[in-house]
Design a protein around this motif. Structure first.
Motif, PDB file in Angstrom:
ATOM      1  N   PHE A   1       0.922  -1.180   0.163  1.00  0.00           N
ATOM      2  CA  PHE A   1      -0.111   0.061  -0.182  1.00  0.00           C
ATOM      3  C   PHE A   1       0.711   1.265  -0.044  1.00  0.00           C
ATOM      4  CE2 PHE A   1       0.655  -1.471   4.498  1.00  0.00           C
ATOM      5  CZ  PHE A   1       0.996  -0.535   5.002  1.00  0.00           C
ATOM      6  N   LEU A   2       0.310   2.319  -0.186  1.00  0.00           N
ATOM      7  CA  LEU A   2       0.955   3.708  -0.265  1.00  0.00           C
ATOM      8  C   LEU A   2       0.497   4.551   0.886  1.00  0.00           C
ATOM      9  CD1 LEU A   2       0.846   4.366  -4.219  1.00  0.00           C
ATOM     10  CD2 LEU A   2       2.799   3.250  -2.862  1.00  0.00           C
ATOM     11  N   SER A   3       1.187   5.665   1.011  1.00  0.00           N
ATOM     12  CA  SER A   3       0.624   6.592   1.924  1.00  0.00           C
ATOM     13  C   SER A   3       1.633   7.909   1.569  1.00  0.00           C
ATOM     14  CB  SER A   3       0.949   6.232   3.609  1.00  0.00           C
ATOM     15  OG  SER A   3       2.321   6.292   3.607  1.00  0.00           O
TER      16      SER A   3
ATOM     17  N   GLU B   1       3.036   7.531  10.314  1.00  0.00           N
ATOM     18  CA  GLU B   1       2.548   7.545  11.390  1.00  0.00           C
ATOM     19  C   GLU B   1       1.214   6.567  11.677  1.00  0.00           C
ATOM     20  OE1 GLU B   1       2.206   9.073  15.754  1.00  0.00           O
ATOM     21  OE2 GLU B   1       3.606   8.455  14.205  1.00  0.00           O
ATOM     22  N   PRO B   2       0.272   6.401  10.587  1.00  0.00           N
ATOM     23  CA  PRO B   2      -0.649   5.593  10.635  1.00  0.00           C
ATOM     24  C   PRO B   2      -0.445   4.228  10.673  1.00  0.00           C
ATOM     25  CG  PRO B   2      -0.591   6.550   8.577  1.00  0.00           C
ATOM     26  CD  PRO B   2       0.174   7.343   9.504  1.00  0.00           C
ATOM     27  N   VAL B   3       0.911   3.991   9.937  1.00  0.00           N
ATOM     28  CA  VAL B   3       1.107   2.519  10.074  1.00  0.00           C
ATOM     29  C   VAL B   3       1.741   2.248  11.123  1.00  0.00           C
ATOM     30  CG1 VAL B   3       2.667   0.819   8.550  1.00  0.00           C
ATOM     31  CG2 VAL B   3       1.693   2.831   7.523  1.00  0.00           C
TER      32      VAL B   3
ATOM     33  N   THR C   1      -1.749  -8.746  11.964  1.00  0.00           N
ATOM     34  CA  THR C   1      -2.151  -8.610  10.537  1.00  0.00           C
ATOM     35  C   THR C   1      -3.052  -7.369  10.187  1.00  0.00           C
ATOM     36  OG1 THR C   1      -4.045  -9.862  10.395  1.00  0.00           O
ATOM     37  CG2 THR C   1      -1.853 -10.913  10.122  1.00  0.00           C
ATOM     38  N   PHE C   2      -2.753  -6.679   9.270  1.00  0.00           N
ATOM     39  CA  PHE C   2      -3.636  -5.609   9.069  1.00  0.00           C
ATOM     40  C   PHE C   2      -3.834  -5.252   7.436  1.00  0.00           C
ATOM     41  CE2 PHE C   2       0.803  -3.936   9.677  1.00  0.00           C
ATOM     42  CZ  PHE C   2       0.938  -3.441   8.500  1.00  0.00           C
ATOM     43  N   SER C   3      -4.817  -4.588   7.207  1.00  0.00           N
ATOM     44  CA  SER C   3      -5.324  -4.428   5.939  1.00  0.00           C
ATOM     45  C   SER C   3      -5.394  -3.035   5.340  1.00  0.00           C
ATOM     46  CB  SER C   3      -6.804  -5.044   5.515  1.00  0.00           C
ATOM     47  OG  SER C   3      -7.463  -4.334   6.345  1.00  0.00           O
ATOM     48  N   LYS C   4      -5.538  -2.876   4.035  1.00  0.00           N
ATOM     49  CA  LYS C   4      -5.370  -1.339   3.913  1.00  0.00           C
ATOM     50  C   LYS C   4      -6.517  -0.647   4.355  1.00  0.00           C
ATOM     51  CE  LYS C   4      -3.614  -2.906  -0.709  1.00  0.00           C
ATOM     52  NZ  LYS C   4      -3.779  -2.742  -2.001  1.00  0.00           N
TER      53      LYS C   4
ATOM     54  N   LEU D   1      -6.132   0.486   7.908  1.00  0.00           N
ATOM     55  CA  LEU D   1      -5.136   1.680   7.962  1.00  0.00           C
ATOM     56  C   LEU D   1      -5.572   2.837   7.332  1.00  0.00           C
ATOM     57  CD1 LEU D   1      -1.682  -0.308   6.968  1.00  0.00           C
ATOM     58  CD2 LEU D   1      -2.400   0.979   9.314  1.00  0.00           C
ATOM     59  N   GLY D   2      -6.845   2.739   6.663  1.00  0.00           N
ATOM     60  CA  GLY D   2      -7.301   3.873   6.153  1.00  0.00           C
ATOM     61  C   GLY D   2      -6.593   4.363   4.771  1.00  0.00           C
ATOM     62  N   LEU D   3      -5.892   3.452   4.278  1.00  0.00           N
ATOM     63  CA  LEU D   3      -5.369   3.609   3.042  1.00  0.00           C
ATOM     64  C   LEU D   3      -5.866   3.176   1.736  1.00  0.00           C
ATOM     65  CD1 LEU D   3      -1.649   2.497   4.634  1.00  0.00           C
ATOM     66  CD2 LEU D   3      -2.459   4.914   4.396  1.00  0.00           C
TER      67      LEU D   3
END
Length: 399
Positions: A236-238, A381-383, A391-394, A397-399
């Motif tokens: 993912f990107l931020s 920061e959010p990551v 585990t986490f999804s996009k 993370l709000g991405l």
């Protein structure tokens, strides 16, 4: 030419080039001015050379030089000698340099400003451009001029040119400081004296023009290279943004994959309003559909970015957040695209503050330019806050 800030390196180099290129004795000479990022020439080398023309020729300068801003070119009306401007941030720009030619004369001189931004292979490519017979004018010669602040004693420039023990007949090195500049103003001198007290290591480099050391660096293990710009290369990107006007307004596009952080793109602008920065971000290809984490102290600017269609939101700051962000950066691989020259430069000077009494390093960053670093901290920061999840999804993370 290594030296401190304010030593007059670029001022003198620009004026010398204008004088030589205007001289009929050097007919057939042409200059290529190179910055790592091509666009950064406009407000640095191009402006400096234009100012030099006006200093040398005064109000009559238009009779002696033709200057165009799109594209940036300068032509002596006395000799026909030209100045062109290029960048080397990617393979396309490198190939563009390999095909440089002039209708009259040869490419004889190259000026690399902020030379520590270049890789050794960049300069090898430039060196290969200086070849061919110059017998049509015996006054001509080939030369590369490197101007820079000596930020890192481990830099290849030091080992290749300053520490070289072989035949140095083709190498001239020069060091200058702001104290050598007869025109430096008194207030600048006072600020430097203050920096000598508050930031001794920064003063050594930017005040005394000495090679910087790696001792006390906050981040020293990052990698610089040519990174993929394809979204498919990352999980993912931020984006991170630190607002500024007199200080730089910095925006970074980050990729994340397998716990590593990839800095893919940088925008670093000064003295522009928000509308102009948004326009620049659009032209630079910053995606509007990627979450952008911004300094929470500027809610009006965040709102303006939202109204422009960007997913801008505030990063909540808290006690110890900077230290926590540093810990996160130090514990995850950091890879930076070589085009992000301002972030690379800031990280090279980012050091821990030294305690005045003990002389030991503290856990507090020393004051230094950190606009791109702040954008990096905001972008992760959010990551970082979600990193404790297994585990986490996009979406999480709000991405």
């Amino acid at each position: 030419m290594m030296g401190s800030a304010g030593s007059g390196k670029s001022y003198n180099v620009a004026q010398d080039f204008i004088a030589r290129l205007s001289d009929p004795n050097f007919a057939g000479a042409n200059l290529m001015v190179v910055r790592k990022t091509e666009a950064s020439n406009r407000n640095s080398t191009f402006s400096e050379l234009c100012s030099a023309v006006m200093r040398v020729f005064g109000d009559m300068w238009e009779k002696f030089w033709k200057i165009t801003s799109e594209p940036m070119t300068m032509t002596s009306l006395v000799t026909g000698n030209k100045i062109i401007f290029r960048g080397m941030s990617d393979m396309r720009q490198r190939e563009k340099i390999k095909s440089v030619s002039f209708t009259s004369g040869k490419l004889t001189w190259i000026w690399c400003e902020e030379a520590t931004e270049f890789s050794e292979s960049d300069v090898d490519v430039l060196d290969d451009r200086l070849r061919g017979d110059l017998s049509f004018n015996p006054n001509l010669y080939y030369q590369i001029t490197l101007t820079f602040n000596p930020v890192d004693a481990s830099h290849w420039i030091k080992s290749r040119f300053f520490d070289f023990t072989g035949d140095t007949s083709d190498i001239i090195t020069h060091r200058s400081t702001y104290l050598d500049n007869a025109f430096i103003d008194a207030s600048y001198h006072r600020r430097m004296m203050m920096r000598a007290q508050t930031d001794p290591e920064g003063y050594r480099v930017y005040g005394l023009g000495e090679w910087g050391c790696t001792e006390g660096l906050i981040l020293s293990g990052f990698e610089v290279g040519d990174l993929s710009k394809s979204r498919e290369s990352y999980d993912f990107l931020s984006m991170g943004q630190d607002f500024g006007f007199n200080h730089a307004n910095a925006i970074l596009l980050l990729g994340h994959k397998d716990g590593a952080i990839y800095v893919l793109r940088e925008l670093y602008l000064k003295e522009l309003d928000t509308a102009a920065i948004i326009e620049a971000a659009d032209k630079a290809g910053f995606p509007r559909d990627v979450a952008m984490y911004c300094d929470s102290a500027e809610p009006d600017r965040i709102r303006t970015w939202k109204n422009a269609g960007y997913r801008a939101e505030a990063v909540k700051k808290g006690s110890g957040s900077v230290t926590a962000q540093i810990d996160y950066l130090k514990s995850h691989p950091l890879k930076i695209d070589r085009s992000c020259v301002n972030l690379i430069s800031e990280l090279g000077a980012w050091r821990w503050k030294v305690d005045d009494i003990s002389g030991k390093f503290t856990d507090i960053p020393n004051p230094s330019p950190d606009d791109a670093i702040a954008a990096l901290r905001y972008g992760i920061e959010p990551v970082r806050k979600k990193s404790k999840l297994r585990t986490f999804s996009k979406q999480k993370l709000g991405l």
